[in-house]
Design an enzyme around this catalytic site. Structure first.
Site, PDB file in Angstrom:
ATOM      1  N   ILE A 213      45.954  32.819  43.786  1.00  0.00           N
ATOM      2  CA  ILE A 213      45.722  32.225  42.478  1.00  0.00           C
ATOM      3  C   ILE A 213      45.370  30.751  42.686  1.00  0.00           C
ATOM      4  CG2 ILE A 213      46.751  31.701  40.236  1.00  0.00           C
ATOM      5  CD1 ILE A 213      46.260  34.723  40.734  1.00  0.00           C
TER       6      ILE A 213
ATOM      7  N   PRO B 176      47.484  28.393  38.861  1.00  0.00           N
ATOM      8  CA  PRO B 176      48.446  29.263  38.165  1.00  0.00           C
ATOM      9  C   PRO B 176      48.499  29.011  36.656  1.00  0.00           C
ATOM     10  CG  PRO B 176      49.425  28.336  40.151  1.00  0.00           C
ATOM     11  CD  PRO B 176      48.095  27.670  39.980  1.00  0.00           C
TER      12      PRO B 176
ATOM     13  N   GLU C  17      40.049  39.558  32.799  1.00  0.00           N
ATOM     14  CA  GLU C  17      39.926  40.846  32.133  1.00  0.00           C
ATOM     15  C   GLU C  17      41.064  41.809  32.456  1.00  0.00           C
ATOM     16  OE1 GLU C  17      35.979  40.449  33.658  1.00  0.00           O
ATOM     17  OE2 GLU C  17      35.202  41.402  31.857  1.00  0.00           O
TER      18      GLU C  17
HETATM   19 MO1  MOS Z   1      33.287  39.381  30.384  1.00  0.00          MO
HETATM   20  S1  MOS Z   1      33.059  41.090  29.218  1.00  0.00           S
HETATM   21  O1  MOS Z   1      32.560  39.926  31.787  1.00  0.00           O
HETATM   22  O2  MOS Z   1      32.449  38.211  29.569  1.00  0.00           O
END
Ligand code: MOS
Length: 738
Positions: free
Chosen positions: A629, A632, A705
């Site tokens: 990371i 963080p 995501e």
């Molecule tokens: Mo994200 S859906 O890859 O902007």
């Protein structure tokens, strides 16, 4: 949250670094796209179709043209040629390649049919409203039943049907997820500024280079005559990854009028023509032994798409590698609807896909009488069974173990409705998450200056996720300076070419180009110093000198050591610069050697008050395995934001289309419900850090995501535990619980 263990040998990487662009944003000095103004700038307002299917019979602009301040009303044929493009991810990509105003066919509500341009926004809006369009309307198909036709095989191994037929325990369940519309607070905007033979576009773009390539092609301009700038973004969630037709529309209007033209979409327009996550229907069939070993897994899904474009919501992305199962079949299909073209929305594919898979795993666990964590533990694959490739790094079981400990999962009574606290029924649910890890082609430059400052640059974007800060940290680490000494330049096609801010891949993509750029600058410094008789290294062999951590060391005496600014001053130089670039792994150019994904586990508590039908999410614990990371603070913020979106996906979000006319009915932030603070509990995010050096020299996989993947399933699994009601259609509606 707990900070990951920072590498003590690193000064800037792995430290919780507040955003370097934060002061600009909180003082209002960060200029977002629509904050720009230019002398003589005109305002454009598109006219959107008020049918969702049909043909334009006539467009009467007479009244609009007479209105005060109006400069032009453009309709088909008035704007010069705007060409369609052939989308190609490596060069120019858009989900909706049809140019605006290309024909008289209306395929979705809000499709642009004309454009009003005037001296002020109010005049342009009034003129757009005064354009009289008559249509031959047809019945729009916005049917939300997508059917089960999923003919395309995405992944297959063994014999899923035979495995299912012979399995002692089976489940066969279908899930649906409503259309979700991205609602970044900053609506889309384009300001097109023609100057001489140059066209500069100020854009709300998650990918300035791709945007430049698409618009140049559509407008028939050489790429070097188009510049795209996007310095600050009020988020995008995927809706701003690729250009939409308002941008070439603004560009063509500016070229036609030879004046700067500003076009800002309204909130309702955000629901028409700039993408959305399409509705999906997914059927999951799992066969297992009584001990909970999976023997067969089928995942068949259909997504809605637009009339012209085949947008695939790749729900089966994670299914082949998530669990060990000898027989598997994943298929997909499309259902055409009179709705605008869908696009990527945070975690496209895997996010809806893992809602279905992880809800189904919970249903299976219940049927087997096995704890949901234990069921997943029993089906851990040794390799990615979809490709046969080893994982670069997979610590999913550890994510579950740590998450279970932090959540207190061992205290769970599996019986539905059995747990209570303070007069409320508790529900505890969990789910897994996964998201691909890859890199895009990327280049960057570095400048080391004699005043001890550093400039790092790449034509990438900061969509609110912290790219300015991550780039500053990388440059600071490599050049041996404090983060405050780094100037970051991004969001401009004049800079070294960079990729879209998408797929949670940008940070990972930037590591090697920046590392190489610093090394190149260091080598140049070495050559200059070795060649300079007056420098402490004068006459040294360049091969005997080393540049590392911003310092030049070595040479004949063996003991000299100068920081780059001292070295530059010694050589009488103002600065030295270098460029670096690295090939990406997405889309793959060659057969990959590894399966490359991040993993994690979410644990959720809900409370249920049946007397008043009140459901709340009261606790969320997420453990994420995403390599090293880099920041963080920003990484936690990414996961927290994704968890909030998960609450929205599970309980609130859904775009509704009017079956009478095909219009999105809740096209406003009042009617399209998203979670507010009162809906969001304390969020606990924990990272486990195994640097993944297959990705880049820092071992970072990127985050964002993955925090949304699986979250809605963890919530609905918790809802089932509390209420006994299984929610198979998102968003959950309170009526289902009554
Ligand atoms: Mo994200 S859906 O890859 O902007």
């Amino acid at each position: 949250m707990t900070s990951p263990t920072a590498d003590p040998s690193m000064a800037a990487i792995g430290k919780s670094q507040p955003r370097v662009d934060g002061p600009l944003k909180v003082t209002g000095s960060a200029k977002y796209t629509s904050d720009h103004g230019f002398p003589g700038m005109l305002y454009a307002v598109p006219v959107g179709a008020t049918v969702a299917s049909g043909t334009i019979e006539a467009i009467d602009t007479a009244r609009a043209r007479q209105m005060p301040g109006v400069r032009a009303i453009f309709k088909r044929g008035d704007l010069g040629k705007i060409s369609p493009i052939t989308p190609d991810f490596a060069s120019m990509y858009t989900d909706e390649p049809r140019p605006p105003l290309d024909d008289d066919v209306v395929r979705y509500w809000g499709q642009y049919v004309a454009l009003a341009v005037a001296d002020t926004f109010e005049q342009a809006k009034a003129a757009a409203d005064a354009v009289a369009v008559t249509y031959k309307a047809e019945v729009a198909n916005v049917d939300h039943h997508l059917g089960a036709d999923a003919p395309n095989v995405v992944s297959e191994r063994g014999d899923a049907d035979a495995g299912f037929a012979g399995a002692p325990v089976t489940i066969d369940v279908t899930y649906a997820i409503a259309t979700e519309t991205h609602n970044p607070i900053e609506t889309h905007a384009s300001i097109a500024v023609p100057e001489g033979d140059m066209l500069t576009l100020y854009e709300t773009s998650q990918g300035v280079v791709n945007h430049r390539n698409v618009v140049a092609e559509m407008l028939g301009l050489p790429r070097d005559k188009v510049r795209v700038v996007s310095k600050f973004l009020g988020s995008g969630f995927g809706s701003k990854l690729f250009p939409w037709s308002h941008s070439p529309l603004a560009g063509a209007a500016a070229l036609s009028l030879k004046m700067p033209v500003k076009l800002v979409l309204s909130r309702p327009m955000m629901f028409h023509s700039v993408g959305h996550r399409p509705r999906t229907e997914q059927r999951i069939r799992i066969g297992a032994t009584a001990e909970g070993k999976l023997v067969s897994l089928r995942h068949d899904y259909v997504n809605a798409t637009s009339i012209l474009d085949d947008y695939v919501e790749n729900c089966g992305e994670a299914t082949p590698h998530m669990y060990s199962v000898p027989n598997l079949r994943v298929t997909s299909g499309l259902a055409k609807r009179n709705i605008g073209t869908p696009t990527s929305m945070r975690g496209p594919g895997a996010v809806p896909g893992l809602f279905a898979l992880e809800a189904a795993m919970d249903e299976l666990a219940l049927k087997l009488g096995i704890d949901p964590v234990e069921l997943r533990m029993r089906n851990e694959p040794a390799v990615d069974e979809g490709t046969g490739l080893p994982f670069t790094s997979r610590h999913f079981q550890e994510c579950m173990t740590i998450g279970a400990q932090r959540f207190g999962w061992a205290g769970r009574d599996a019986k539905v409705g059995a747990m209570r606290r303070g007069g409320l029924t508790l529900g505890w649910g969990m789910a897994a998450c996964s998201w691909l890890a890859a890199r895009f082609d990327c280049s960057a430059s570095i400048e080391l200056r004699d005043d001890g400052t550093v400039r790092v640059a790449s034509a990438v974007q900061d969509i609110g996720t912290g790219t300015y800060t991550a780039m500053a940290q990388m440059a600071a680490e490599l050049a041996g300076v404090e983060v405050e000494k780094v100037e970051v330049a991004l969001g401009d096609t004049d800079l070294p070419a960079g990729p879209v801010s998408g797929g949670s891949m940008l940070t990972s993509s930037l590591v090697k180009p920046i590392t190489d750029a610093v090394a190149v600058a260091g080598q140049k410094l070495i050559s200059k110093l070795a060649a300079s008789k007056s420098s402490p290294f004068g006459g040294a062999k360049p091969a005997d000198l080393k540049f590392s951590g911003g310092r030049l060391t070595g040479g004949g005496a063996g003991s000299a050591s100068l920081r780059f600014d001292e070295a530059l001053r010694a050589a009488g130089l103002k600065s030295v610069s270098g460029e670096g670039s690295a090939e990406g792994t997405f889309p793959p150019k060659q057969q990959p050697e590894f399966s490359s994904h991040s993993f994690g586990a979410h644990f959720v508590e809900v409370t249920w008050q049946p007397e008043v039908a009140r459901l709340r999410v009261t606790r969320m614990v997420s453990v994420i395995d995403a390599g090293r990371i880099i920041n963080p603070l920003a990484a936690r913020n990414q996961i927290e934001g994704a968890l909030v979106m998960g609450i929205g996906m599970a309980l609130f979000e859904g775009t509704e289309y009017d079956p009478q006319n095909g219009a999105p009915m809740n096209a406003s932030l009042a009617d399209y419900v998203v979670p507010v603070n009162a809906d969001v509990p304390a969020l606990e995010v924990h990272f486990i850090e195994y640097p993944d050096f297959e990705q880049n020299p820092l071992g970072a996989r990127g985050v964002g995501e993955i925090g949304l993947a699986g979250t809605a399933a963890a919530i609905t699994n918790a809802v089932h535990h509390a209420t006994g009601t299984r929610c198979r259609e998102l968003p959950l509606r309170i009526e289902q619980l009554l």
